[in-house]
Design a protein around this motif. Structure first.
Motif, PDB file in Angstrom:
ATOM      1  N   GLY A  23       0.607  -1.274   0.036  1.00  0.00           N
ATOM      2  CA  GLY A  23       0.103  -0.168   0.363  1.00  0.00           C
ATOM      3  C   GLY A  23       0.711   1.340   0.184  1.00  0.00           C
ATOM      4  N   ALA A  24       2.117   1.269   0.162  1.00  0.00           N
ATOM      5  CA  ALA A  24       3.229   2.287  -0.094  1.00  0.00           C
ATOM      6  C   ALA A  24       2.724   2.760  -1.330  1.00  0.00           C
ATOM      7  N   GLU A  25       3.399   4.715  -1.565  1.00  0.00           N
ATOM      8  CA  GLU A  25       3.093   4.760  -2.219  1.00  0.00           C
ATOM      9  C   GLU A  25       4.937   4.605  -2.931  1.00  0.00           C
ATOM     10  N   VAL A  26       5.197   4.066  -4.459  1.00  0.00           N
ATOM     11  CA  VAL A  26       5.873   4.297  -5.089  1.00  0.00           C
ATOM     12  C   VAL A  26       6.181   6.126  -6.154  1.00  0.00           C
ATOM     13  N   ALA A  27       4.729   6.168  -6.758  1.00  0.00           N
ATOM     14  CA  ALA A  27       5.021   7.033  -7.665  1.00  0.00           C
ATOM     15  C   ALA A  27       3.779   8.091  -7.605  1.00  0.00           C
ATOM     16  N   ARG A  28       4.142   9.311  -7.478  1.00  0.00           N
ATOM     17  CA  ARG A  28       3.735  10.531  -7.709  1.00  0.00           C
ATOM     18  C   ARG A  28       3.697  11.287  -9.069  1.00  0.00           C
ATOM     19  N   GLU A  29       2.730  11.387  -9.777  1.00  0.00           N
ATOM     20  CA  GLU A  29       2.766  12.619 -10.845  1.00  0.00           C
ATOM     21  C   GLU A  29       1.303  13.721 -11.435  1.00  0.00           C
ATOM     22  N   GLU A  30       1.490  14.790 -11.791  1.00  0.00           N
ATOM     23  CA  GLU A  30       0.538  15.232 -12.131  1.00  0.00           C
ATOM     24  C   GLU A  30       0.770  15.270 -13.610  1.00  0.00           C
ATOM     25  N   VAL A  31      -0.119  15.039 -14.403  1.00  0.00           N
ATOM     26  CA  VAL A  31      -0.165  15.186 -16.100  1.00  0.00           C
ATOM     27  C   VAL A  31      -0.857  15.403 -16.885  1.00  0.00           C
ATOM     28  N   ARG A  32      -0.624  16.593 -17.749  1.00  0.00           N
ATOM     29  CA  ARG A  32      -1.565  17.201 -18.141  1.00  0.00           C
ATOM     30  C   ARG A  32      -1.902  16.735 -19.344  1.00  0.00           C
ATOM     31  N   VAL A  33      -3.653  16.841 -18.967  1.00  0.00           N
ATOM     32  CA  VAL A  33      -4.478  16.127 -20.610  1.00  0.00           C
ATOM     33  C   VAL A  33      -4.998  17.432 -21.415  1.00  0.00           C
ATOM     34  N   ASP A  34      -4.703  17.689 -23.109  1.00  0.00           N
ATOM     35  CA  ASP A  34      -5.143  18.327 -23.389  1.00  0.00           C
ATOM     36  C   ASP A  34      -6.361  17.426 -24.060  1.00  0.00           C
ATOM     37  N   ALA A  35      -7.628  17.722 -23.954  1.00  0.00           N
ATOM     38  CA  ALA A  35      -8.630  16.969 -25.398  1.00  0.00           C
ATOM     39  C   ALA A  35      -8.518  17.598 -26.621  1.00  0.00           C
ATOM     40  N   PRO A  36      -8.512  17.114 -27.608  1.00  0.00           N
ATOM     41  CA  PRO A  36      -8.799  17.412 -29.169  1.00  0.00           C
ATOM     42  C   PRO A  36     -10.010  18.410 -29.267  1.00  0.00           C
ATOM     43  N   ALA A  37      -9.803  18.986 -30.056  1.00  0.00           N
ATOM     44  CA  ALA A  37     -10.487  19.796 -30.878  1.00  0.00           C
ATOM     45  C   ALA A  37     -12.402  18.933 -30.730  1.00  0.00           C
ATOM     46  N   GLY A  38     -13.205  18.940 -30.278  1.00  0.00           N
ATOM     47  CA  GLY A  38     -14.440  17.898 -30.227  1.00  0.00           C
ATOM     48  C   GLY A  38     -14.438  16.566 -29.332  1.00  0.00           C
ATOM     49  N   GLU A  39     -13.185  16.562 -29.321  1.00  0.00           N
ATOM     50  CA  GLU A  39     -13.241  15.088 -28.491  1.00  0.00           C
ATOM     51  C   GLU A  39     -13.085  15.057 -26.643  1.00  0.00           C
ATOM     52  N   ARG A  40     -14.394  14.971 -25.748  1.00  0.00           N
ATOM     53  CA  ARG A  40     -14.109  15.102 -24.394  1.00  0.00           C
ATOM     54  C   ARG A  40     -14.398  13.802 -23.348  1.00  0.00           C
ATOM     55  N   GLN A  41     -13.855  13.452 -23.720  1.00  0.00           N
ATOM     56  CA  GLN A  41     -13.255  11.433 -23.252  1.00  0.00           C
ATOM     57  C   GLN A  41     -12.185  11.220 -23.550  1.00  0.00           C
ATOM     58  N   PRO A  42     -11.136  11.935 -23.694  1.00  0.00           N
ATOM     59  CA  PRO A  42      -9.476  11.639 -24.758  1.00  0.00           C
ATOM     60  C   PRO A  42      -9.271  10.427 -23.746  1.00  0.00           C
ATOM     61  N   VAL A  43      -8.103   9.485 -24.136  1.00  0.00           N
ATOM     62  CA  VAL A  43      -7.837   8.611 -23.529  1.00  0.00           C
ATOM     63  C   VAL A  43      -5.860   8.396 -23.579  1.00  0.00           C
ATOM     64  N   VAL A  44      -5.873   8.364 -22.400  1.00  0.00           N
ATOM     65  CA  VAL A  44      -3.953   9.041 -21.896  1.00  0.00           C
ATOM     66  C   VAL A  44      -3.476   7.788 -21.624  1.00  0.00           C
TER      67      VAL A  44
END
Length: 144
Positions: free
Chosen positions: A101-122
């Motif tokens: 249960g220990a945290e071994v990684a943490r990051e913040e990821v920027r997600v930019d949705a292409p025009a017209g798309e509401r649910q991009p897969v990252v």
């Protein structure tokens, strides 16, 4: 027939005169104080709920983990879908945890949705400090 204490129907207790001293007058009620306390409580609860909503509750930015693969002692590939407003951007906090249960990684990821798309897969590769067992998306929020 005269009325005695045993036949009296009053709910108030009857005390012998001059035996227990004089009774205090009822305290003056302060309805404005009670109203002020209620208003203060509502204000504090409102501020707390607004802060928690801002921190955790924006349903516009919702994330779902699709899979996590390529798990080694030093990495984990996380694939997730984010719901964002069309053409919008989000910042998602992702993490990996080990078997205990220990945290071994943490990051913040920027997600930019292409025009017209509401649910991009990252797809994002996390660099871990130990062997990960699971990858998670903690929360997503609007990009500044």
């Amino acid at each position: 027939m005269t009325e005695t204490n045993a036949t009296r129907s009053s709910d108030a207790p009857v005390f012998p005169a001059d035996r227990y001293g004089h009774r205090r007058a009822p305290r003056r009620r302060r309805p404005w104080l009670r109203a002020l306390l209620v208003v203060a409580l509502v204000a504090v609860l409102g501020l707390a709920s607004a802060r928690l909503y801002r921190q955790y509750g924006d349903p516009t930015y919702d994330a779902q983990v699709i899979t996590y693969t390529d798990i080694t002692d030093s990495q984990l590939r996380l694939v997730f879908r984010v719901t964002v407003p069309a053409g919008g951007s989000a910042i998602c906090a992702v993490r990996a945890r080990s078997r205990d249960g220990a945290e071994v990684a943490r990051e913040e990821v920027r997600v930019d949705a292409p025009a017209g798309e509401r649910q991009p897969v990252v797809e994002h590769q996390l660099t871990t400090t130990g062997k990960a067992l699971v990858g998670e998306v903690l929360r997503c929020r609007a990009a500044d």
